[in-house]
Motif scaffolding. Structure first.
Motif, short mmCIF file in Angstrom:
data_model
loop_
_atom_site.label_atom_id
_atom_site.label_comp_id
_atom_site.label_asym_id
_atom_site.label_seq_id
_atom_site.Cartn_x
_atom_site.Cartn_y
_atom_site.Cartn_z
N THR A 58 0.85 -1.19 0.00
CA THR A 58 0.00 0.00 0.00
C THR A 58 0.88 1.25 0.00
O THR A 58 2.09 1.16 0.23
CB THR A 58 -0.91 0.02 1.24
OG1 THR A 58 -0.09 0.14 2.41
CG2 THR A 58 -1.77 -1.23 1.32
N GLU A 59 0.27 2.40 -0.25
CA GLU A 59 1.03 3.65 -0.26
C GLU A 59 1.63 3.94 1.11
O GLU A 59 2.74 4.46 1.21
CB GLU A 59 0.13 4.79 -0.68
CG GLU A 59 -0.23 4.77 -2.15
CD GLU A 59 -1.05 5.99 -2.54
OE1 GLU A 59 -0.86 7.06 -1.94
OE2 GLU A 59 -1.88 5.84 -3.45
N GLN A 60 0.90 3.59 2.16
CA GLN A 60 1.41 3.82 3.52
C GLN A 60 2.64 2.95 3.76
O GLN A 60 3.61 3.41 4.38
CB GLN A 60 0.32 3.51 4.56
CG GLN A 60 0.74 3.80 5.97
CD GLN A 60 1.06 5.27 6.21
OE1 GLN A 60 0.43 6.15 5.65
NE2 GLN A 60 2.05 5.53 7.04
N ASP A 61 2.62 1.70 3.28
CA ASP A 61 3.78 0.83 3.44
C ASP A 61 4.99 1.40 2.70
O ASP A 61 6.11 1.38 3.22
CB ASP A 61 3.48 -0.57 2.90
CG ASP A 61 2.42 -1.29 3.73
OD1 ASP A 61 2.27 -0.94 4.91
OD2 ASP A 61 1.76 -2.19 3.18
N ILE A 62 4.75 1.94 1.51
CA ILE A 62 5.85 2.52 0.74
C ILE A 62 6.41 3.75 1.45
O ILE A 62 7.63 3.93 1.53
CB ILE A 62 5.37 2.86 -0.68
CG1 ILE A 62 5.05 1.57 -1.44
CG2 ILE A 62 6.40 3.68 -1.43
CD1 ILE A 62 4.37 1.77 -2.75
N LYS A 63 5.53 4.58 2.03
CA LYS A 63 6.00 5.75 2.77
C LYS A 63 6.82 5.33 3.98
O LYS A 63 7.85 5.93 4.29
CB LYS A 63 4.82 6.60 3.23
CG LYS A 63 4.16 7.37 2.11
CD LYS A 63 2.98 8.17 2.62
CE LYS A 63 2.24 8.85 1.49
NZ LYS A 63 1.05 9.57 1.97
N MET A 67 10.68 6.20 4.74
CA MET A 67 11.12 6.83 5.99
C MET A 67 12.25 6.03 6.62
O MET A 67 13.22 6.60 7.12
CB MET A 67 9.95 6.95 6.97
CG MET A 67 9.00 8.06 6.64
SD MET A 67 7.56 8.22 7.72
CE MET A 67 8.07 7.59 9.28
N LEU A 68 12.14 4.71 6.59
CA LEU A 68 13.21 3.88 7.14
C LEU A 68 14.49 4.01 6.33
O LEU A 68 15.58 4.01 6.88
CB LEU A 68 12.77 2.41 7.19
CG LEU A 68 11.79 2.06 8.29
CD1 LEU A 68 11.34 0.61 8.14
CD2 LEU A 68 12.41 2.28 9.65
N ARG A 69 14.35 4.13 5.01
CA ARG A 69 15.52 4.26 4.17
C ARG A 69 16.22 5.59 4.45
O ARG A 69 17.44 5.67 4.46
CB ARG A 69 15.11 4.18 2.70
CG ARG A 69 16.32 4.21 1.76
CD ARG A 69 15.92 4.35 0.33
NE ARG A 69 15.32 5.67 0.18
CZ ARG A 69 14.40 5.97 -0.72
NH1 ARG A 69 13.94 5.04 -1.52
NH2 ARG A 69 13.92 7.19 -0.81
N ASP A 70 15.44 6.65 4.67
CA ASP A 70 16.00 7.97 4.90
C ASP A 70 16.45 8.19 6.34
O ASP A 70 17.09 9.19 6.64
CB ASP A 70 14.98 9.05 4.53
CG ASP A 70 14.64 9.02 3.04
OD1 ASP A 70 15.45 8.49 2.26
OD2 ASP A 70 13.54 9.49 2.68
#
Length: 127
Positions: A58-63, A67-70
């Motif tokens: 989902t879009e929330q999962d991608i966000k 966030m974890l990547r950044d």
């Protein structure tokens, strides 16, 4: 592995080779190769299924993943975090001491200074 070390495993392999003979050892190695190839195929299919399942994020999962990547842990120093927490606590103690000090300030304004460490107040007023 099963409570045996490398030397014991090597002895077992040599004894198995002697007991089975060269033809049987070749067949066993061929069977092992087939088994490993089947395992690799199963693992590749499992990875492909996992990737296809993760494609339905989902879009929330991608966000959340972005966030974890950044998220950069190098910005957070445990030493600095502890220093700031201690400083905040000391500031709170100081505010509390200031708010409760009018009664003690009245005593010092009247001229009764408490003795400094190492000094003794004389009972006759220091004369």
């Amino acid at each position: 592995m099963f409570g045996i070390d490398g030397a014991e495993f090597l002895i077992i392999l040599v004894l198995a080779a002697l007991l089975l003979g060269p033809k049987s050892v070749a067949q066993a190695l061929h069977g092992l190769r087939t088994l490993l190839a089947a395992f690799r195929n199963w693992s590749a299919r499992l990875r492909a299924e996992t990737l296809s399942d993760s494609a339905g994020l989902t879009e929330q999962d991608i966000k959340n993943l972005q966030m974890l990547r950044d998220f950069d842990l190098s910005k957070y120093s445990p030493k600095q975090m502890v220093r700031e927490a201690v400083q905040e606590e000391l500031n709170e103690w100081m505010k509390q001491a200031r708010s409760s000090s009018p009664a003690s300030d009245a005593g010092t304004a009247a001229g009764s200074n408490p003795p400094v460490s190492g000094e003794q107040s004389a009972p006759d007023g220091g004369k």
